[in-house]
Design an enzyme around this catalytic site. Structure first.
Site, PDB file in Angstrom:
ATOM      1  N   ASP A 167      -4.317  -4.486 -18.584  1.00  0.00           N
ATOM      2  CA  ASP A 167      -3.359  -3.379 -18.789  1.00  0.00           C
ATOM      3  C   ASP A 167      -3.523  -2.698 -20.146  1.00  0.00           C
ATOM      4  O   ASP A 167      -2.536  -2.204 -20.718  1.00  0.00           O
ATOM      5  CB  ASP A 167      -1.893  -3.871 -18.643  1.00  0.00           C
ATOM      6  CG  ASP A 167      -1.608  -4.470 -17.286  1.00  0.00           C
ATOM      7  OD1 ASP A 167      -2.186  -3.987 -16.294  1.00  0.00           O
ATOM      8  OD2 ASP A 167      -0.814  -5.426 -17.216  1.00  0.00           O
ATOM      9  N   LEU A 194     -10.933  -7.650 -12.251  1.00  0.00           N
ATOM     10  CA  LEU A 194     -12.312  -7.171 -12.088  1.00  0.00           C
ATOM     11  C   LEU A 194     -13.212  -7.694 -13.199  1.00  0.00           C
ATOM     12  O   LEU A 194     -12.768  -7.873 -14.342  1.00  0.00           O
ATOM     13  CB  LEU A 194     -12.309  -5.636 -12.076  1.00  0.00           C
ATOM     14  CG  LEU A 194     -11.598  -5.027 -10.863  1.00  0.00           C
ATOM     15  CD1 LEU A 194     -11.331  -3.544 -11.095  1.00  0.00           C
ATOM     16  CD2 LEU A 194     -12.408  -5.239  -9.588  1.00  0.00           C
ATOM     17  N   MET A 237      -4.593  -7.320  -6.566  1.00  0.00           N
ATOM     18  CA  MET A 237      -4.243  -8.536  -7.300  1.00  0.00           C
ATOM     19  C   MET A 237      -5.474  -9.376  -7.607  1.00  0.00           C
ATOM     20  O   MET A 237      -5.543 -10.552  -7.227  1.00  0.00           O
ATOM     21  CB  MET A 237      -3.236  -9.356  -6.479  1.00  0.00           C
ATOM     22  CG  MET A 237      -1.938  -8.629  -6.215  1.00  0.00           C
ATOM     23  SD  MET A 237      -1.064  -8.250  -7.737  1.00  0.00           S
ATOM     24  CE  MET A 237      -0.552  -9.889  -8.198  1.00  0.00           C
ATOM     25  N   THR A 257       9.361   5.185  -6.787  1.00  0.00           N
ATOM     26  CA  THR A 257       9.470   6.613  -6.442  1.00  0.00           C
ATOM     27  C   THR A 257       8.663   7.450  -7.442  1.00  0.00           C
ATOM     28  O   THR A 257       7.957   8.386  -7.055  1.00  0.00           O
ATOM     29  CB  THR A 257      10.964   7.037  -6.460  1.00  0.00           C
ATOM     30  OG1 THR A 257      11.649   6.207  -5.541  1.00  0.00           O
ATOM     31  CG2 THR A 257      11.148   8.482  -6.073  1.00  0.00           C
ATOM     32  N   GLU A 316       6.128   6.267  -9.235  1.00  0.00           N
ATOM     33  CA  GLU A 316       4.705   5.930  -9.045  1.00  0.00           C
ATOM     34  C   GLU A 316       4.085   6.861  -8.003  1.00  0.00           C
ATOM     35  O   GLU A 316       2.992   7.381  -8.194  1.00  0.00           O
ATOM     36  CB  GLU A 316       4.558   4.473  -8.571  1.00  0.00           C
ATOM     37  CG  GLU A 316       4.972   3.454  -9.607  1.00  0.00           C
ATOM     38  CD  GLU A 316       4.715   2.029  -9.148  1.00  0.00           C
ATOM     39  OE1 GLU A 316       3.734   1.784  -8.430  1.00  0.00           O
ATOM     40  OE2 GLU A 316       5.509   1.142  -9.516  1.00  0.00           O
ATOM     41  N   ARG A 369     -16.227 -14.864  -9.530  1.00  0.00           N
ATOM     42  CA  ARG A 369     -15.719 -13.505  -9.719  1.00  0.00           C
ATOM     43  C   ARG A 369     -16.845 -12.471  -9.781  1.00  0.00           C
ATOM     44  O   ARG A 369     -16.769 -11.400  -9.194  1.00  0.00           O
ATOM     45  CB  ARG A 369     -14.905 -13.459 -11.021  1.00  0.00           C
ATOM     46  CG  ARG A 369     -14.325 -12.088 -11.362  1.00  0.00           C
ATOM     47  CD  ARG A 369     -13.597 -12.124 -12.694  1.00  0.00           C
ATOM     48  NE  ARG A 369     -12.710 -13.264 -12.766  1.00  0.00           N
ATOM     49  CZ  ARG A 369     -11.500 -13.312 -12.230  1.00  0.00           C
ATOM     50  NH1 ARG A 369     -11.035 -12.263 -11.597  1.00  0.00           N
ATOM     51  NH2 ARG A 369     -10.766 -14.388 -12.321  1.00  0.00           N
ATOM     52  N   GLY A 408       0.788  -1.239   0.000  1.00  0.00           N
ATOM     53  CA  GLY A 408       0.000   0.000   0.000  1.00  0.00           C
ATOM     54  C   GLY A 408       0.817   1.285   0.000  1.00  0.00           C
ATOM     55  O   GLY A 408       0.338   2.310   0.482  1.00  0.00           O
ATOM     56  N   HIS A 413       0.678   0.923 -13.188  1.00  0.00           N
ATOM     57  CA  HIS A 413       1.438  -0.252 -13.628  1.00  0.00           C
ATOM     58  C   HIS A 413       2.922   0.105 -13.619  1.00  0.00           C
ATOM     59  O   HIS A 413       3.296   1.179 -14.088  1.00  0.00           O
ATOM     60  CB  HIS A 413       0.978  -0.654 -15.039  1.00  0.00           C
ATOM     61  CG  HIS A 413       1.636  -1.895 -15.528  1.00  0.00           C
ATOM     62  ND1 HIS A 413       1.239  -3.149 -15.133  1.00  0.00           N
ATOM     63  CD2 HIS A 413       2.710  -2.083 -16.338  1.00  0.00           C
ATOM     64  CE1 HIS A 413       2.026  -4.063 -15.701  1.00  0.00           C
ATOM     65  NE2 HIS A 413       2.924  -3.433 -16.436  1.00  0.00           N
TER      66      HIS A 413
HETATM   67  C1  GRF Z   1       3.129  -1.157  -7.579  1.00  0.00           C
HETATM   68  O1  GRF Z   1       4.369  -1.446  -8.128  1.00  0.00           O
HETATM   69  C2  GRF Z   1       2.122  -0.902  -8.671  1.00  0.00           C
HETATM   70  O2  GRF Z   1       2.680  -0.388  -9.827  1.00  0.00           O
HETATM   71  C3  GRF Z   1       1.558  -2.273  -8.946  1.00  0.00           C
HETATM   72  O3  GRF Z   1       1.551  -2.921  -7.702  1.00  0.00           O
HETATM   73  C4  GRF Z   1       2.525  -2.349  -6.840  1.00  0.00           C
HETATM   74  C5  GRF Z   1       1.814  -1.950  -5.595  1.00  0.00           C
HETATM   75  O4  GRF Z   1       2.687  -1.489  -4.605  1.00  0.00           O
HETATM   76  N1  GRF Z   1       0.277  -2.204  -9.578  1.00  0.00           N
HETATM   77  P1  GRF Z   1       2.117  -0.843  -3.288  1.00  0.00           P
HETATM   78  O5  GRF Z   1       1.203  -1.878  -2.639  1.00  0.00           O
HETATM   79  O6  GRF Z   1       1.375   0.393  -3.665  1.00  0.00           O
HETATM   80  O7  GRF Z   1       3.321  -0.550  -2.447  1.00  0.00           O
END
Ligand code: GRF
Length: 208
Positions: free
Chosen positions: A152, A95, A92, A179, A181, A67, A14, A111
């Site tokens: 994706d 949807l 993970m 970083t 992200e 699902r 998170g 991503h």
């Molecule tokens: C991140 O690398 C994101 O790009 C991918 O899952 C990871 C989640 O990391 N979808 P976090 O749980 O936000 O630390």
């Protein structure tokens, strides 16, 4: 514009959720994280949310027959709180089409690569960074995109690039990408909350 209710879907650490919470608390995003939903009970993201007084709910996929039923339950939780933007942050779970139709152009994902490269089935976490290094690419990065029914494949909103270094390991590259992200995910949510992300013919335009 009315203040945006944000729902964040998580399954793990998170850190992206944390970046969103921090941006909201600093007043950078015109909105509130109204709920955090996790597909895993042990996700540290749940604790992060609760530390900030945010409602955090574990919904166990195992407790639902399929699902569709699970995703209906997720959608119900979000609608109950009038969520206007769903952020996937390390969620993970794939949807269902029903869920996606209920929040069209209101679900975004981050991503850890430069889509459309290094996306699709099996391309998550460590696997992405390992594939980038093995391919000999000199750049990687991250992508925030709308979620559609593919894996994706939805319209790209914003990307950021990082260098791949000659001595990189998947772990080192992951950290450099992460970083970025944490920088671009809150930025996209800010733009969304201000109504600055427009879709025209399935293409994203940003007016800032
Ligand atoms: C991140 O690398 C994101 O790009 C991918 O899952 C990871 C989640 O990391 N979808 P976090 O749980 O936000 O630390």
């Amino acid at each position: 514009m009315p203040s945006l209710n944000i729902g964040v879907l998580v399954s793990g650490n998170g850190t992206n959720l944390q970046a969103l919470i921090d941006a909201v608390e600093k007043g950078k995003i015109k909105g509130t994280v109204s709920v955090v939903l996790s597909s895993r009970e042990d996700a540290y993201a749940l604790k992060r949310a609760r530390n900030h007084g945010i409602e955090a709910v574990f919904l166990d996929p195992e407790k639902y027959p399929d699902r569709d039923t699970y995703c209906k339950a997720l959608a119900r939780e979000l609608k109950r709180r009038q969520v206007g933007l769903v952020c996937l942050a390390g969620f993970m779970y794939i949807l269902s089409p029903y869920f996606i139709s209920q929040f069209k152009y209101r679900i975004i994902n981050i991503h850890p690569a430069l889509l459309p490269s290094f996306g699709g089935k099996g391309m998550y976490g460590y696997h992405v960074h390992e594939a980038v290094i093995n391919s000999g690419e000199s750049v990687s990065g991250c992508t925030v995109h709308f979620v559609d029914e593919g894996c994706d494949t939805g319209p790209i909103i914003l990307q950021s690039m990082v260098s791949v270094l000659s001595d990189d390991t998947p772990e080192k590259l992951a950290q450099r990408v992460l970083t970025e992200e944490h920088r671009i995910y809150p930025e996209v949510v800010r733009l969304f909350s201000e109504g600055k992300i427009i879709i025209e013919n399935s293409t994203v335009k940003i007016k800032d």
